[in-house]
Design a protein around this motif. Sequence first.
Motif, mmCIF file in Angstrom:
data_model
loop_
_atom_site.group_PDB
_atom_site.id
_atom_site.type_symbol
_atom_site.label_atom_id
_atom_site.label_comp_id
_atom_site.label_asym_id
_atom_site.label_seq_id
_atom_site.Cartn_x
_atom_site.Cartn_y
_atom_site.Cartn_z
ATOM 1 N N VAL A 109 -74.627 -61.461 -78.059
ATOM 2 C CA VAL A 109 -75.087 -62.269 -76.931
ATOM 3 C C VAL A 109 -76.408 -61.665 -76.484
ATOM 4 O O VAL A 109 -76.532 -60.443 -76.377
ATOM 5 N N ALA A 110 -77.412 -62.512 -76.239
ATOM 6 C CA ALA A 110 -78.728 -62.039 -75.829
ATOM 7 C C ALA A 110 -79.204 -62.845 -74.624
ATOM 8 O O ALA A 110 -78.744 -63.961 -74.373
ATOM 9 N N LEU A 111 -80.144 -62.275 -73.893
ATOM 10 C CA LEU A 111 -80.720 -62.941 -72.725
ATOM 11 C C LEU A 111 -82.056 -62.307 -72.397
ATOM 12 O O LEU A 111 -82.393 -61.250 -72.924
ATOM 13 N N SER A 112 -82.812 -62.958 -71.548
ATOM 14 C CA SER A 112 -84.026 -62.344 -71.024
ATOM 15 C C SER A 112 -83.902 -62.321 -69.510
ATOM 16 O O SER A 112 -83.133 -63.074 -68.918
ATOM 17 N N SER A 113 -84.673 -61.427 -68.898
ATOM 18 C CA SER A 113 -84.631 -61.284 -67.447
ATOM 19 C C SER A 113 -86.045 -60.978 -66.963
ATOM 20 O O SER A 113 -86.768 -60.213 -67.613
ATOM 21 N N GLY A 114 -86.420 -61.576 -65.857
ATOM 22 C CA GLY A 114 -87.762 -61.378 -65.317
ATOM 23 C C GLY A 114 -88.105 -59.911 -65.125
ATOM 24 O O GLY A 114 -87.246 -59.100 -64.761
ATOM 25 N N LEU A 115 -89.356 -59.556 -65.372
ATOM 26 C CA LEU A 115 -89.802 -58.166 -65.294
ATOM 27 C C LEU A 115 -89.536 -57.538 -63.927
ATOM 28 O O LEU A 115 -89.264 -56.346 -63.834
ATOM 29 N N GLN A 116 -89.581 -58.327 -62.873
ATOM 30 C CA GLN A 116 -89.437 -57.823 -61.512
ATOM 31 C C GLN A 116 -87.986 -57.603 -61.089
ATOM 32 O O GLN A 116 -87.710 -57.033 -60.054
ATOM 33 N N ARG A 117 -87.024 -57.975 -61.895
ATOM 34 C CA ARG A 117 -85.595 -57.935 -61.520
ATOM 35 C C ARG A 117 -84.944 -56.595 -61.907
ATOM 36 O O ARG A 117 -84.010 -56.555 -62.697
ATOM 37 N N TYR A 118 -85.402 -55.522 -61.299
ATOM 38 C CA TYR A 118 -84.942 -54.184 -61.671
ATOM 39 C C TYR A 118 -83.442 -53.990 -61.487
ATOM 40 O O TYR A 118 -82.774 -53.421 -62.352
ATOM 41 N N SER A 119 -82.900 -54.458 -60.384
ATOM 42 C CA SER A 119 -81.462 -54.264 -60.151
ATOM 43 C C SER A 119 -80.647 -55.076 -61.150
ATOM 44 O O SER A 119 -79.571 -54.653 -61.583
ATOM 45 N N THR A 120 -81.161 -56.236 -61.544
ATOM 46 C CA THR A 120 -80.482 -57.049 -62.551
ATOM 47 C C THR A 120 -80.497 -56.336 -63.906
ATOM 48 O O THR A 120 -79.502 -56.338 -64.627
ATOM 49 N N HIS A 121 -81.608 -55.692 -64.225
ATOM 50 C CA HIS A 121 -81.704 -54.949 -65.482
ATOM 51 C C HIS A 121 -80.669 -53.822 -65.516
ATOM 52 O O HIS A 121 -80.021 -53.594 -66.542
ATOM 53 N N PHE A 123 -77.853 -53.797 -63.938
ATOM 54 C CA PHE A 123 -76.559 -54.457 -64.122
ATOM 55 C C PHE A 123 -76.312 -54.718 -65.605
ATOM 56 O O PHE A 123 -75.257 -54.384 -66.132
ATOM 57 N N TYR A 124 -77.281 -55.315 -66.309
ATOM 58 C CA TYR A 124 -77.104 -55.627 -67.727
ATOM 59 C C TYR A 124 -76.899 -54.361 -68.557
ATOM 60 O O TYR A 124 -76.026 -54.306 -69.417
ATOM 61 N N GLU A 125 -77.702 -53.339 -68.292
ATOM 62 C CA GLU A 125 -77.650 -52.134 -69.116
ATOM 63 C C GLU A 125 -76.467 -51.230 -68.764
ATOM 64 O O GLU A 125 -75.756 -50.762 -69.651
ATOM 65 N N GLU A 126 -76.249 -50.992 -67.479
ATOM 66 C CA GLU A 126 -75.243 -50.009 -67.076
ATOM 67 C C GLU A 126 -73.840 -50.604 -66.959
ATOM 68 O O GLU A 126 -72.863 -49.990 -67.375
ATOM 69 N N LYS A 127 -73.735 -51.773 -66.408
ATOM 70 C CA LYS A 127 -72.416 -52.370 -66.185
ATOM 71 C C LYS A 127 -71.943 -53.190 -67.386
ATOM 72 O O LYS A 127 -70.769 -53.164 -67.736
ATOM 73 N N MET A 128 -72.860 -53.939 -68.014
ATOM 74 C CA MET A 128 -72.471 -54.865 -69.081
ATOM 75 C C MET A 128 -72.792 -54.332 -70.481
ATOM 76 O O MET A 128 -72.524 -54.995 -71.467
#
Length: 141
Positions: A109-121, A123-128
């Motif tokens: 599964v892949a996705l992209s996330s806006g450069l400014q969304r640090y907390s979202t990043h 979440f993807y890396e640490e939690k998911m």
Amino acid sequence: MKIKELTTEKEWQEAYKVMCQLRTHLDEAAYIDLVKEAVKVERYHLIAIYKEGEIIAVAGFKPMITLYYGRFVWVCDLVTDKQKRSKGYGEHLLSYIHQWAERYQFESVALSSGLQRYSTHRFYEEKMDYTKVSFVFRKKI
């Protein structure tokens, strides 16, 4: 709480109040037109979490095949209502997508996330447990 795939125009309209928090550039008519076309042409799936009869989080995804990723699922959209964030709804939606991908024998599964969304990043890396593998570039035509 239940996760449901949205398959009718009425359900897509109900999801707009949450989706527009992520896709702020789309009015409801443009959103509906794009969902219709994406479902028909791209095999796009729109899912939602309902809590007490109300949509509180939505995700859109589609199966894809590329030489780089092979058979994979691309997460196009993922958003939780701004009043209900940080309660695990994004994790539930991504887990549903992971299970869907596994059931239909996709490799990742892949996705992209806006450069400014640090907390979202985080979440993807640490939690998911996602790995940052590239930058996405775009040129408007």
